[in-house]
Scaffold this motif. Sequence first.
Motif, PDB file in Angstrom:
ATOM      1  N   SER A  74      29.974 -17.885 -18.651  1.00 19.60           N
ATOM      2  CA  SER A  74      29.091 -19.114 -18.591  1.00 19.60           C
ATOM      3  C   SER A  74      27.765 -18.530 -18.691  1.00 19.60           C
ATOM      4  CB  SER A  74      29.534 -19.153 -16.907  1.00 19.60           C
ATOM      5  OG  SER A  74      28.212 -19.977 -16.435  1.00 19.60           O
ATOM      6  N   PRO A  75      26.969 -19.338 -19.073  1.00 22.31           N
ATOM      7  CA  PRO A  75      25.456 -19.155 -19.053  1.00 22.31           C
ATOM      8  C   PRO A  75      25.170 -18.803 -17.668  1.00 22.31           C
ATOM      9  CG  PRO A  75      25.767 -21.315 -19.927  1.00 22.31           C
ATOM     10  CD  PRO A  75      27.174 -20.777 -19.453  1.00 22.31           C
ATOM     11  N   VAL A  76      24.270 -17.777 -17.623  1.00 23.98           N
ATOM     12  CA  VAL A  76      23.781 -16.991 -16.571  1.00 23.98           C
ATOM     13  C   VAL A  76      23.245 -18.044 -15.320  1.00 23.98           C
ATOM     14  CG1 VAL A  76      21.933 -15.582 -15.558  1.00 23.98           C
ATOM     15  CG2 VAL A  76      22.942 -15.020 -17.790  1.00 23.98           C
ATOM     16  N   ASN A  77      23.859 -17.691 -14.391  1.00 27.76           N
ATOM     17  CA  ASN A  77      23.457 -18.670 -13.055  1.00 27.76           C
ATOM     18  C   ASN A  77      23.780 -20.029 -13.265  1.00 27.76           C
ATOM     19  OD1 ASN A  77      22.957 -16.212 -11.760  1.00 27.76           O
ATOM     20  ND2 ASN A  77      20.839 -16.258 -12.386  1.00 27.76           N
ATOM     21  N   SER A  78      24.655 -20.532 -14.231  1.00 29.49           N
ATOM     22  CA  SER A  78      24.843 -21.846 -14.550  1.00 29.49           C
ATOM     23  C   SER A  78      26.184 -22.221 -13.543  1.00 29.49           C
ATOM     24  CB  SER A  78      24.920 -22.381 -15.776  1.00 29.49           C
ATOM     25  OG  SER A  78      26.288 -21.937 -16.090  1.00 29.49           O
ATOM     26  N   ASP A 137      21.919 -14.769 -22.792  1.00 28.66           N
ATOM     27  CA  ASP A 137      22.659 -13.670 -21.889  1.00 28.66           C
ATOM     28  C   ASP A 137      23.671 -14.795 -21.036  1.00 28.66           C
ATOM     29  OD1 ASP A 137      21.138 -11.675 -22.599  1.00 28.66           O
ATOM     30  OD2 ASP A 137      19.609 -11.964 -20.803  1.00 28.66           O
ATOM     31  N   PHE A 138      24.765 -14.299 -20.790  1.00 22.09           N
ATOM     32  CA  PHE A 138      25.850 -14.988 -19.999  1.00 22.09           C
ATOM     33  C   PHE A 138      26.562 -13.964 -19.082  1.00 22.09           C
ATOM     34  CE2 PHE A 138      27.677 -13.875 -24.391  1.00 22.09           C
ATOM     35  CZ  PHE A 138      28.450 -13.089 -23.738  1.00 22.09           C
ATOM     36  N   SER A 139      27.108 -14.818 -18.181  1.00 24.97           N
ATOM     37  CA  SER A 139      27.948 -14.252 -17.286  1.00 24.97           C
ATOM     38  C   SER A 139      29.364 -14.188 -17.505  1.00 24.97           C
ATOM     39  CB  SER A 139      27.953 -14.772 -15.761  1.00 24.97           C
ATOM     40  OG  SER A 139      26.312 -15.034 -15.464  1.00 24.97           O
ATOM     41  N   LEU A 140      30.105 -13.090 -16.925  1.00 18.86           N
ATOM     42  CA  LEU A 140      31.644 -13.088 -17.204  1.00 18.86           C
ATOM     43  C   LEU A 140      32.474 -12.952 -15.843  1.00 18.86           C
ATOM     44  CD1 LEU A 140      33.527 -10.843 -19.713  1.00 18.86           C
ATOM     45  CD2 LEU A 140      34.065 -10.503 -17.279  1.00 18.86           C
ATOM     46  N   ARG A 141      33.616 -13.584 -15.807  1.00 19.77           N
ATOM     47  CA  ARG A 141      34.337 -13.649 -14.474  1.00 19.77           C
ATOM     48  C   ARG A 141      35.736 -13.326 -15.186  1.00 19.77           C
ATOM     49  NH1 ARG A 141      34.587 -18.812 -10.678  1.00 19.77           N
ATOM     50  NH2 ARG A 141      32.827 -17.632  -9.724  1.00 19.77           N
ATOM     51  N   LEU A 164      30.844 -10.461 -13.433  1.00 20.16           N
ATOM     52  CA  LEU A 164      29.467  -9.478 -13.973  1.00 20.16           C
ATOM     53  C   LEU A 164      28.317 -10.524 -14.233  1.00 20.16           C
ATOM     54  CD1 LEU A 164      31.428  -7.104 -16.439  1.00 20.16           C
ATOM     55  CD2 LEU A 164      30.791  -6.568 -14.285  1.00 20.16           C
ATOM     56  N   TYR A 165      27.458 -10.203 -13.583  1.00 18.21           N
ATOM     57  CA  TYR A 165      26.428 -11.137 -13.440  1.00 18.21           C
ATOM     58  C   TYR A 165      25.808 -11.491 -14.623  1.00 18.21           C
ATOM     59  CZ  TYR A 165      26.844 -10.154  -8.384  1.00 18.21           C
ATOM     60  OH  TYR A 165      27.282 -10.042  -7.006  1.00 18.21           O
ATOM     61  N   ARG A 166      25.402 -10.539 -15.721  1.00 18.01           N
ATOM     62  CA  ARG A 166      24.415 -10.813 -16.829  1.00 18.01           C
ATOM     63  C   ARG A 166      24.752  -9.776 -17.874  1.00 18.01           C
ATOM     64  NH1 ARG A 166      18.689  -8.691 -17.521  1.00 18.01           N
ATOM     65  NH2 ARG A 166      17.902  -9.582 -19.423  1.00 18.01           N
ATOM     66  N   LEU A 167      25.237 -10.275 -19.180  1.00 18.23           N
ATOM     67  CA  LEU A 167      25.800  -9.570 -20.046  1.00 18.23           C
ATOM     68  C   LEU A 167      25.075  -9.971 -21.641  1.00 18.23           C
ATOM     69  CD1 LEU A 167      29.606  -9.805 -19.544  1.00 18.23           C
ATOM     70  CD2 LEU A 167      28.178  -7.810 -19.093  1.00 18.23           C
ATOM     71  N   LEU A 223      25.933  -4.408 -20.287  1.00 12.56           N
ATOM     72  CA  LEU A 223      25.868  -4.909 -18.675  1.00 12.56           C
ATOM     73  C   LEU A 223      24.386  -4.884 -18.491  1.00 12.56           C
ATOM     74  CD1 LEU A 223      26.997  -5.560 -16.091  1.00 12.56           C
ATOM     75  CD2 LEU A 223      27.624  -3.148 -15.813  1.00 12.56           C
ATOM     76  N   LEU A 224      23.716  -5.943 -18.066  1.00 11.12           N
ATOM     77  CA  LEU A 224      22.336  -5.922 -17.550  1.00 11.12           C
ATOM     78  C   LEU A 224      22.083  -6.257 -16.017  1.00 11.12           C
ATOM     79  CD1 LEU A 224      21.086  -7.670 -20.789  1.00 11.12           C
ATOM     80  CD2 LEU A 224      20.819  -5.026 -20.386  1.00 11.12           C
TER      81      LEU A 224
END
Length: 260
Positions: A16-20, A168-172, A188-191, A217-218
């Motif tokens: 997912s795009p970060v925090n979307s 940057d994007f998030s991973l679940r 993982l919040y930000r990659l 991992l950021l």
Amino acid sequence: MSENEYYYGQGKVFLSPVNSGQWRWIGDVSSLKINFEFEEQYSKRSIGGRLVNGKRFVTFNGGNITATWFNRSLENLQLLLRGKFVTHQQSWTTEEFKNIKSGMTISLQHQNIRDVFIENLNENIDYTVDCIAGSIQFLTNPKSQQLFVEYDYSGVSGISILNNEPNDFSLRYEGINIIEQKQINIELYRLSLDPIEFISCIDDKSEFSNVETRLQLLPDLSKNPKSDFGQFGRIIQFNDFINILYDDGIAYDEKYQFAY
């Protein structure tokens, strides 16, 4: 927690795009690993005239995620190739060619074509057409050295290569421990995705092609570092619901409310 802590995991990976909050399943992933790394420094002290490490300081914490992807959807290729999604509508065009001779093959600007027309020439006598490749092979020498090729071409959807800025994007990871049939979620919040080294086009093995990826991992700086799960991510195992059973004998004096 149960006494059995063995783990054999399977599950699905979403991006997912970060925090979307707009998660997309990326298809089959045969391997997913979280690798941690650190840097350290030591202070020295003297004992009996010899220097030894007195104290250890961890000066950096980080990590990366390695994953093996199998699905080559346009959405996945857009990420892997750092490209842009492109669509062209069905249409027709005319191209000009000069100095054509027998035996020559020309490639048109478009592929997946139909209804090719060249004035004063006949298909399968003077030339043959590979409609999928968008190419024409000439079997005879045209009388005119200036030819106009008219044809229709289909619409296309594709991905450009290396002409887009990475995002940057998030991973679940929504997984299950097969040994206990227990659900486990990792977020993982930000990659940031490393540029891939290769994509296989012709295979010499008896297995499906895959793409090896590495994601850095950021920290998500929008999150409070002192919150329960910090700025990098979280691993969650779900507890069973606690059920309240009663036999109609509970006395309630309206002074308290039920709460979980």
